[in-house]
Design a protein around this motif. Structure first.
Motif, PDB file in Angstrom:
ATOM      1  N   TRP A  56       0.767  -1.351   0.013  1.00 62.57           N
ATOM      2  CA  TRP A  56      -0.016   0.038  -0.203  1.00 62.57           C
ATOM      3  C   TRP A  56       0.745   1.305   0.023  1.00 62.57           C
ATOM      4  O   TRP A  56       1.392   1.775   1.039  1.00 62.57           O
ATOM      5  CB  TRP A  56      -1.003   0.127   0.937  1.00 62.57           C
ATOM      6  N   PRO A  57       1.097   1.700  -1.150  1.00 60.48           N
ATOM      7  CA  PRO A  57       1.700   2.929  -1.408  1.00 60.48           C
ATOM      8  C   PRO A  57       0.871   4.206  -0.815  1.00 60.48           C
ATOM      9  O   PRO A  57      -0.284   3.962  -1.071  1.00 60.48           O
ATOM     10  CB  PRO A  57       2.123   3.163  -2.869  1.00 60.48           C
ATOM     11  N   ALA A  58       1.338   5.058   0.127  1.00 57.47           N
ATOM     12  CA  ALA A  58       0.596   6.051   0.728  1.00 57.47           C
ATOM     13  C   ALA A  58       1.358   7.419   0.945  1.00 57.47           C
ATOM     14  O   ALA A  58       2.547   7.496   0.920  1.00 57.47           O
ATOM     15  CB  ALA A  58       0.155   5.646   1.824  1.00 57.47           C
ATOM     16  N   TYR A  80       4.039  -9.842   9.471  1.00 57.55           N
ATOM     17  CA  TYR A  80       5.007  -8.927   9.438  1.00 57.55           C
ATOM     18  C   TYR A  80       4.582  -7.597   8.570  1.00 57.55           C
ATOM     19  O   TYR A  80       3.869  -8.021   7.576  1.00 57.55           O
ATOM     20  CB  TYR A  80       6.428  -9.712   8.811  1.00 57.55           C
ATOM     21  N   HIS A  81       5.270  -6.769   8.862  1.00 54.87           N
ATOM     22  CA  HIS A  81       4.978  -5.495   8.377  1.00 54.87           C
ATOM     23  C   HIS A  81       6.281  -4.770   7.764  1.00 54.87           C
ATOM     24  O   HIS A  81       7.132  -4.697   8.855  1.00 54.87           O
ATOM     25  CB  HIS A  81       4.047  -4.407   9.256  1.00 54.87           C
ATOM     26  N   LEU A  82       6.467  -4.493   6.627  1.00 54.69           N
ATOM     27  CA  LEU A  82       7.665  -3.636   6.182  1.00 54.69           C
ATOM     28  C   LEU A  82       7.212  -2.343   5.640  1.00 54.69           C
ATOM     29  O   LEU A  82       6.042  -2.047   5.213  1.00 54.69           O
ATOM     30  CB  LEU A  82       8.258  -4.678   4.932  1.00 54.69           C
ATOM     31  N   SER A  83       7.945  -1.374   6.157  1.00 54.03           N
ATOM     32  CA  SER A  83       7.926   0.118   5.821  1.00 54.03           C
ATOM     33  C   SER A  83       9.026   0.638   5.084  1.00 54.03           C
ATOM     34  O   SER A  83      10.018   0.294   5.587  1.00 54.03           O
ATOM     35  CB  SER A  83       7.461   1.002   6.888  1.00 54.03           C
ATOM     36  N   VAL A 131       5.942   3.297   1.448  1.00 52.11           N
ATOM     37  CA  VAL A 131       5.093   2.157   0.907  1.00 52.11           C
ATOM     38  C   VAL A 131       5.173   1.199   2.255  1.00 52.11           C
ATOM     39  O   VAL A 131       6.113   0.865   3.113  1.00 52.11           O
ATOM     40  CB  VAL A 131       5.777   1.358  -0.101  1.00 52.11           C
ATOM     41  N   GLY A 132       3.899   0.610   2.512  1.00 58.62           N
ATOM     42  CA  GLY A 132       3.740  -0.423   3.545  1.00 58.62           C
ATOM     43  C   GLY A 132       3.472  -1.604   2.899  1.00 58.62           C
ATOM     44  O   GLY A 132       2.917  -1.794   1.779  1.00 58.62           O
ATOM     45  N   VAL A 133       3.885  -2.853   3.662  1.00 60.86           N
ATOM     46  CA  VAL A 133       3.716  -4.217   3.281  1.00 60.86           C
ATOM     47  C   VAL A 133       3.521  -4.945   4.223  1.00 60.86           C
ATOM     48  O   VAL A 133       3.940  -5.086   5.234  1.00 60.86           O
ATOM     49  CB  VAL A 133       5.029  -5.041   2.408  1.00 60.86           C
ATOM     50  N   GLU A 134       2.376  -5.873   3.897  1.00 62.50           N
ATOM     51  CA  GLU A 134       1.743  -6.885   5.031  1.00 62.50           C
ATOM     52  C   GLU A 134       1.982  -8.235   4.376  1.00 62.50           C
ATOM     53  O   GLU A 134       1.625  -8.582   3.164  1.00 62.50           O
ATOM     54  CB  GLU A 134       0.467  -6.619   5.201  1.00 62.50           C
ATOM     55  N   PHE A 135       2.527  -8.993   5.260  1.00 67.24           N
ATOM     56  CA  PHE A 135       2.525 -10.539   4.627  1.00 67.24           C
ATOM     57  C   PHE A 135       2.605 -11.452   6.087  1.00 67.24           C
ATOM     58  O   PHE A 135       3.056 -11.048   6.918  1.00 67.24           O
ATOM     59  CB  PHE A 135       3.682 -10.836   3.763  1.00 67.24           C
TER      60      PHE A 135
END
Length: 329
Positions: A56-58, A80-83, A131-135
């Motif tokens: 999710w780019p924001a 895990y969340h990556l920012s 940009v956030g990443v959830e996996f």
């Protein structure tokens, strides 16, 4: 197109922040979200669902995200969340570490542990972009205790696999309008492989990764290297293999294992032709001679360029430029 877009301008002023909070609760693990600018809030977000991975780019005005033990007990997606920070500054307090993150910095957090993310003390109204990443944690083939060593660390997106990962995340946002939904699962796998390879590299555990993960991550690194060097007419499979310290046969095997089944040389040719095609249809480059455009993409022989372009697109470069120029009027 892959993904949906949120713009605060599409929501009445008095409802914008509450709408954004609800959207964030659906995107990330539930958090207590607050902002000094809630009364006149602004944000934009694109939501890209790539199989089990969400990107999710924001961009948004400064706000704070707090996730405490109570919220964790109520709901934990076990992710895990990556920012990736692209502009602005954010602070993170997580897993015993506290630090500030600026452009091209990355961090990893765990939804099963409390965190506090927000602007540094004294920050102004400057917009934060990232940009956030959830996996799912279950998809990372690294033991949880080892992955825990990464939590809250300031990691670099300026070099190596971190830079490749940053480039992929920003590229997904830029190209999202042209991506097809059928490509989403593959892109999710590529992203997970890069994340896994990067984590293992930082932790010095690459030898413990599954062979298929190492192979796919290596393939993506090679593709990025090729894209960066398409202008060089001397870019050949032996040069690429030497640059990555692998044998030529291993390089060919990596590409043969891809579902596209393209050879290395064919993939280089297609990337060059696609770059030249985009430039030929660009009105800003209309006065640039065709042979100059071809040479920029590592295709210095005009006759050879015309022949392969016609084979690929069914028309000559000159005819293609004329047709696209007419369609743009």
């Amino acid at each position: 197109m892959i993904g949906t877009v949120f713009r605060s301008e599409d929501v009445p002023v008095e409802d914008r922040f509450e709408y954004w909070r609800e959207l964030m609760d659906r995107t990330i693990a539930p958090s207590d979200i607050s902002s000094d600018y809630a009364a006149d809030f602004w944000a934009e977000q694109r939501l890209l669902e790539l199989g089990p991975v969400t990107v999710w780019p924001a961009s948004f005005l400064p706000m704070r995200f707090r996730r405490n033990a109570k919220l964790i007990r109520q709901s934990d997606p076990e992710e895990y969340h990556l920012s990736l920070v692209l502009d602005g500054t954010l602070g993170l307090d997580h897993a015993g570490r506290t630090d500030l993150y600026g452009p091209r910095d990355l961090w990893v957090s765990d939804t099963s542990r409390p965190y506090d993310v927000g602007p540094p003390d004294g920050a102004d109204r400057r917009t934060v972009t990232g940009v956030g990443v959830e996996f799912p944690k279950s998809l990372l083939p690294i033991p949880p205790d080892r992955a825990g060593e990464l939590l809250g660390r300031r990691l670099s997106g300026h070099e190596g696999t971190g830079a490749l990962l940053s480039g992929l995340l920003t590229g997904l946002n830029q190209e999202s309008n042209s991506l097809r939904p059928s490509e989403a699962p593959r892109l999710g796998r590529v992203l997970l492989d890069l994340l896994t390879a990067w984590f293992a590299q930082v932790l010095d555990t690459e030898a413990e990764l599954p062979p298929e993960t190492r192979h796919r991550a290596m393939t993506e690194r090679i593709r990025a290297f090729i894209r960066q060097n398409l202008h060089d007419p001397e870019l050949t499979p032996p040069v690429i293999a030497a640059a990555h310290h692998i044998s030529l046969s291993y390089l060919h095997r990596l590409f043969q294992e891809e579902r596209s089944g393209q050879t290395v040389a064919a993939w280089i040719r297609d990337q060059r032709l696609e770059g030249a095609r985009r430039d030929l249809s660009n009105p800003a480059l209309h006065a640039t001679p065709i042979h100059v455009i071809a040479a920029r993409w590592g295709l210095p022989r005009s006759s050879g360029f015309t022949r392969v372009f016609r084979t690929a697109y069914g028309t000559s470069p000159k005819e293609y430029r004329f047709r696209t120029a007419g369609a743009a009027k």
